[in-house]
Design an enzyme around this catalytic site. Structure first.
Site, PDB file in Angstrom:
ATOM      1  N   PHE A   1      12.602  28.081  21.571  1.00  0.00           N
ATOM      2  CA  PHE A   1      13.900  27.994  22.256  1.00  0.00           C
ATOM      3  C   PHE A   1      13.790  28.089  23.784  1.00  0.00           C
ATOM      4  O   PHE A   1      14.774  27.965  24.494  1.00  0.00           O
ATOM      5  CB  PHE A   1      14.858  29.079  21.740  1.00  0.00           C
ATOM      6  CG  PHE A   1      14.360  30.505  21.925  1.00  0.00           C
ATOM      7  CD1 PHE A   1      14.517  31.163  23.134  1.00  0.00           C
ATOM      8  CD2 PHE A   1      13.751  31.181  20.875  1.00  0.00           C
ATOM      9  CE1 PHE A   1      14.070  32.477  23.309  1.00  0.00           C
ATOM     10  CE2 PHE A   1      13.295  32.491  21.032  1.00  0.00           C
ATOM     11  CZ  PHE A   1      13.458  33.137  22.265  1.00  0.00           C
TER      12      PHE A   1
ATOM     13  N   TYR B   1      12.214  35.149  32.218  1.00  0.00           N
ATOM     14  CA  TYR B   1      11.998  34.960  30.780  1.00  0.00           C
ATOM     15  C   TYR B   1      10.537  34.646  30.444  1.00  0.00           C
ATOM     16  O   TYR B   1      10.264  34.016  29.420  1.00  0.00           O
ATOM     17  CB  TYR B   1      12.921  33.861  30.252  1.00  0.00           C
ATOM     18  CG  TYR B   1      14.349  34.322  29.999  1.00  0.00           C
ATOM     19  CD1 TYR B   1      14.625  35.373  29.115  1.00  0.00           C
ATOM     20  CD2 TYR B   1      15.431  33.713  30.630  1.00  0.00           C
ATOM     21  CE1 TYR B   1      15.932  35.797  28.870  1.00  0.00           C
ATOM     22  CE2 TYR B   1      16.739  34.131  30.386  1.00  0.00           C
ATOM     23  CZ  TYR B   1      16.983  35.172  29.505  1.00  0.00           C
ATOM     24  OH  TYR B   1      18.270  35.584  29.256  1.00  0.00           O
TER      25      TYR B   1
ATOM     26  N   ASN C   1      24.967  33.010  24.269  1.00  0.00           N
ATOM     27  CA  ASN C   1      25.409  34.325  23.790  1.00  0.00           C
ATOM     28  C   ASN C   1      25.888  35.249  24.909  1.00  0.00           C
ATOM     29  O   ASN C   1      25.799  36.461  24.812  1.00  0.00           O
ATOM     30  CB  ASN C   1      24.300  34.971  22.953  1.00  0.00           C
ATOM     31  CG  ASN C   1      23.033  35.179  23.768  1.00  0.00           C
ATOM     32  OD1 ASN C   1      22.977  34.816  24.929  1.00  0.00           O
ATOM     33  ND2 ASN C   1      22.033  35.790  23.170  1.00  0.00           N
TER      34      ASN C   1
ATOM     35  N   THR D   1      21.482  39.685  19.208  1.00  0.00           N
ATOM     36  CA  THR D   1      21.218  38.486  20.026  1.00  0.00           C
ATOM     37  C   THR D   1      22.088  37.296  19.626  1.00  0.00           C
ATOM     38  O   THR D   1      22.649  36.627  20.490  1.00  0.00           O
ATOM     39  CB  THR D   1      19.720  38.099  19.907  1.00  0.00           C
ATOM     40  OG1 THR D   1      18.932  39.186  20.391  1.00  0.00           O
ATOM     41  CG2 THR D   1      19.409  36.850  20.711  1.00  0.00           C
TER      42      THR D   1
ATOM     43  N   ARG E   1      29.035  40.221  22.252  1.00  0.00           N
ATOM     44  CA  ARG E   1      28.627  38.976  21.584  1.00  0.00           C
ATOM     45  C   ARG E   1      29.369  38.787  20.266  1.00  0.00           C
ATOM     46  O   ARG E   1      29.665  37.663  19.858  1.00  0.00           O
ATOM     47  CB  ARG E   1      27.113  38.983  21.350  1.00  0.00           C
ATOM     48  CG  ARG E   1      26.306  38.783  22.641  1.00  0.00           C
ATOM     49  CD  ARG E   1      24.866  39.174  22.441  1.00  0.00           C
ATOM     50  NE  ARG E   1      23.994  38.748  23.533  1.00  0.00           N
ATOM     51  CZ  ARG E   1      22.727  39.129  23.650  1.00  0.00           C
ATOM     52  NH1 ARG E   1      22.194  39.935  22.743  1.00  0.00           N
ATOM     53  NH2 ARG E   1      22.004  38.714  24.664  1.00  0.00           N
TER      54      ARG E   1
ATOM     55  N   ARG F   1      22.993  47.654  25.876  1.00  0.00           N
ATOM     56  CA  ARG F   1      22.451  46.833  24.786  1.00  0.00           C
ATOM     57  C   ARG F   1      23.327  46.971  23.535  1.00  0.00           C
ATOM     58  O   ARG F   1      23.602  45.985  22.851  1.00  0.00           O
ATOM     59  CB  ARG F   1      21.013  47.251  24.445  1.00  0.00           C
ATOM     60  CG  ARG F   1      19.979  46.925  25.510  1.00  0.00           C
ATOM     61  CD  ARG F   1      19.586  45.476  25.577  1.00  0.00           C
ATOM     62  NE  ARG F   1      18.947  44.974  24.384  1.00  0.00           N
ATOM     63  CZ  ARG F   1      18.428  43.747  24.274  1.00  0.00           C
ATOM     64  NH1 ARG F   1      18.481  42.901  25.296  1.00  0.00           N
ATOM     65  NH2 ARG F   1      17.870  43.343  23.162  1.00  0.00           N
TER      66      ARG F   1
ATOM     67  N   LYS G   1      26.118  35.220  31.541  1.00  0.00           N
ATOM     68  CA  LYS G   1      25.474  33.907  31.495  1.00  0.00           C
ATOM     69  C   LYS G   1      26.478  32.790  31.807  1.00  0.00           C
ATOM     70  O   LYS G   1      27.687  33.026  31.846  1.00  0.00           O
ATOM     71  CB  LYS G   1      24.827  33.723  30.110  1.00  0.00           C
ATOM     72  CG  LYS G   1      23.678  34.728  29.841  1.00  0.00           C
ATOM     73  CD  LYS G   1      23.014  34.470  28.481  1.00  0.00           C
ATOM     74  CE  LYS G   1      21.840  35.420  28.249  1.00  0.00           C
ATOM     75  NZ  LYS G   1      21.150  35.138  26.954  1.00  0.00           N
TER      76      LYS G   1
ATOM     77  N   GLU H   1      13.436  43.654  36.321  1.00  0.00           N
ATOM     78  CA  GLU H   1      14.484  42.636  36.428  1.00  0.00           C
ATOM     79  C   GLU H   1      15.423  42.921  37.600  1.00  0.00           C
ATOM     80  O   GLU H   1      15.882  41.996  38.271  1.00  0.00           O
ATOM     81  CB  GLU H   1      15.264  42.576  35.101  1.00  0.00           C
ATOM     82  CG  GLU H   1      14.385  42.081  33.952  1.00  0.00           C
ATOM     83  CD  GLU H   1      15.059  42.149  32.584  1.00  0.00           C
ATOM     84  OE1 GLU H   1      16.217  42.618  32.494  1.00  0.00           O
ATOM     85  OE2 GLU H   1      14.414  41.720  31.603  1.00  0.00           O
TER      86      GLU H   1
ATOM     87  N   HIS I   1      23.083  38.910  29.214  1.00  0.00           N
ATOM     88  CA  HIS I   1      21.722  39.473  29.164  1.00  0.00           C
ATOM     89  C   HIS I   1      21.791  40.927  29.594  1.00  0.00           C
ATOM     90  O   HIS I   1      22.531  41.269  30.514  1.00  0.00           O
ATOM     91  CB  HIS I   1      20.782  38.721  30.116  1.00  0.00           C
ATOM     92  CG  HIS I   1      19.486  39.456  30.341  1.00  0.00           C
ATOM     93  ND1 HIS I   1      18.419  39.362  29.478  1.00  0.00           N
ATOM     94  CD2 HIS I   1      19.119  40.356  31.299  1.00  0.00           C
ATOM     95  CE1 HIS I   1      17.447  40.156  29.909  1.00  0.00           C
ATOM     96  NE2 HIS I   1      17.841  40.774  31.012  1.00  0.00           N
TER      97      HIS I   1
HETATM   98  P1  IDP Z   1      18.234  39.322  23.877  1.00  0.00           P
HETATM   99  O1  IDP Z   1      18.955  38.497  24.924  1.00  0.00           O
HETATM  100  O2  IDP Z   1      19.182  39.861  22.835  1.00  0.00           O
HETATM  101  O3  IDP Z   1      17.333  40.374  24.457  1.00  0.00           O
HETATM  102  P2  IDP Z   1      15.825  37.762  23.320  1.00  0.00           P
HETATM  103  O4  IDP Z   1      15.111  37.738  22.014  1.00  0.00           O
HETATM  104  O5  IDP Z   1      15.170  38.496  24.457  1.00  0.00           O
HETATM  105  O6  IDP Z   1      17.300  38.288  23.059  1.00  0.00           O
HETATM  106  O7  IDP Z   1      16.045  36.241  23.747  1.00  0.00           O
HETATM  107  C1  IDP Z   1      16.466  35.891  25.044  1.00  0.00           C
HETATM  108  C2  IDP Z   1      17.555  34.834  24.939  1.00  0.00           C
HETATM  109  O8  IDP Z   1      17.009  33.631  24.399  1.00  0.00           O
HETATM  110  C3  IDP Z   1      18.719  35.182  24.004  1.00  0.00           C
HETATM  111  O9  IDP Z   1      19.683  36.007  24.616  1.00  0.00           O
HETATM  112  C4  IDP Z   1      19.250  33.819  23.643  1.00  0.00           C
HETATM  113  O10 IDP Z   1      20.053  33.281  24.706  1.00  0.00           O
HETATM  114  C5  IDP Z   1      17.970  32.991  23.564  1.00  0.00           C
HETATM  115  N1  IDP Z   1      17.438  32.953  22.192  1.00  0.00           N
HETATM  116  C6  IDP Z   1      16.714  33.919  21.566  1.00  0.00           C
HETATM  117  N2  IDP Z   1      16.367  33.538  20.325  1.00  0.00           N
HETATM  118  C7  IDP Z   1      16.868  32.291  20.161  1.00  0.00           C
HETATM  119  C8  IDP Z   1      16.839  31.363  19.075  1.00  0.00           C
HETATM  120  O11 IDP Z   1      16.244  31.593  18.003  1.00  0.00           O
HETATM  121  N3  IDP Z   1      17.501  30.184  19.274  1.00  0.00           N
HETATM  122  C9  IDP Z   1      18.138  29.898  20.441  1.00  0.00           C
HETATM  123  N4  IDP Z   1      18.182  30.726  21.492  1.00  0.00           N
HETATM  124  C10 IDP Z   1      17.564  31.928  21.356  1.00  0.00           C
HETATM  125 MG    MG Z   2      15.540  40.211  25.580  1.00  0.00          MG
END
Ligand code: IDP
Ligand code: MG
Length: 156
Positions: A57, A49, A112, A91, A102, A85, A9, A126, A115
């Site tokens: 968010f 997304y 974070n 996350t 992370r 993963r 990212k 994807e 992806h």
């Molecule tokens: P992942 O990247 O671990 O699969 P997802 O739940 O798919 O997590 O969320 C996608 C992205 O959205 C996360 O990697 C993060 O950048 C952002 N994100 C997810 N949940 C939150 C939140 O509660 N606050 C802020 N950003 C979030």
């Molecule tokens: Mg995800």
């Protein structure tokens, strides 16, 4: 063999830690079969997304992901989707375990770093969004005989 989509990212690219993250995948034995630096468009970010569209968010996530260059990679190996993963960690940077990408490189919940596709279906979708078929190379890695046990006729 599975292939998964990894995105380093904008925070990872800006902080100059692309190489350190790529090294972790290489050291694990996963193979980079596609790689390009790009800036994600609004449209591509929205499609990628789309499952998160209703989340609070979401606007911030789209803004972040389109804010600067990212490095997209196609990474291959036996079980590559789950392995990647697990290497990424939880996350939220604040919750991710030490030893994970992370967990070791960040504290933010939204910035974070990385992806990774979360299922075979997501990986297929994807990879198609980010790479043309010819941008994923089926190159033979000469060291595979020492990365996988191939004595049974298939890589294990
Ligand atoms: P992942 O990247 O671990 O699969 P997802 O739940 O798919 O997590 O969320 C996608 C992205 O959205 C996360 O990697 C993060 O950048 C952002 N994100 C997810 N949940 C939150 C939140 O509660 N606050 C802020 N950003 C979030
Ligand atoms: Mg995800």
């Amino acid at each position: 063999m599975e292939t998964t989509l990894i995105i380093l990212k904008p925070d990872a690219v800006q902080r100059g830690i692309m190489g350190r993250i790529i090294s972790r995948f290489e050291e694990k034995g996963l193979q980079v079969v596609g790689c390009k630096l790009m800036q994600i468009s609004q449209q591509l970010a929205a499609t990628h997304y789309e499952a998160h569209q209703s989340k609070p968010f979401y606007p911030g996530l789209i803004k972040f992901m389109t804010s600067s260059a990212v490095l997209v990679m196609a990474i291959r190996g036996n079980g590559a989707i789950t392995i990647a993963r697990n290497m990424m960690g939880a996350t939220f940077g604040s919750k991710a375990a030490p030893g994970t990408i992370r967990g070791d490189f960040g504290v933010s919940n939204s910035f974070n770093l990385i992806h990774g596709s979360d299922s075979p279906e997501a990986a297929e979708r994807e990879l198609r969004l980010f790479f043309k078929p010819e941008e994923i190379l089926n190159w033979k890695r000469d060291g595979d005989g020492w990365i996988y046990d191939q004595s049974g006729g298939k890589a294990e």
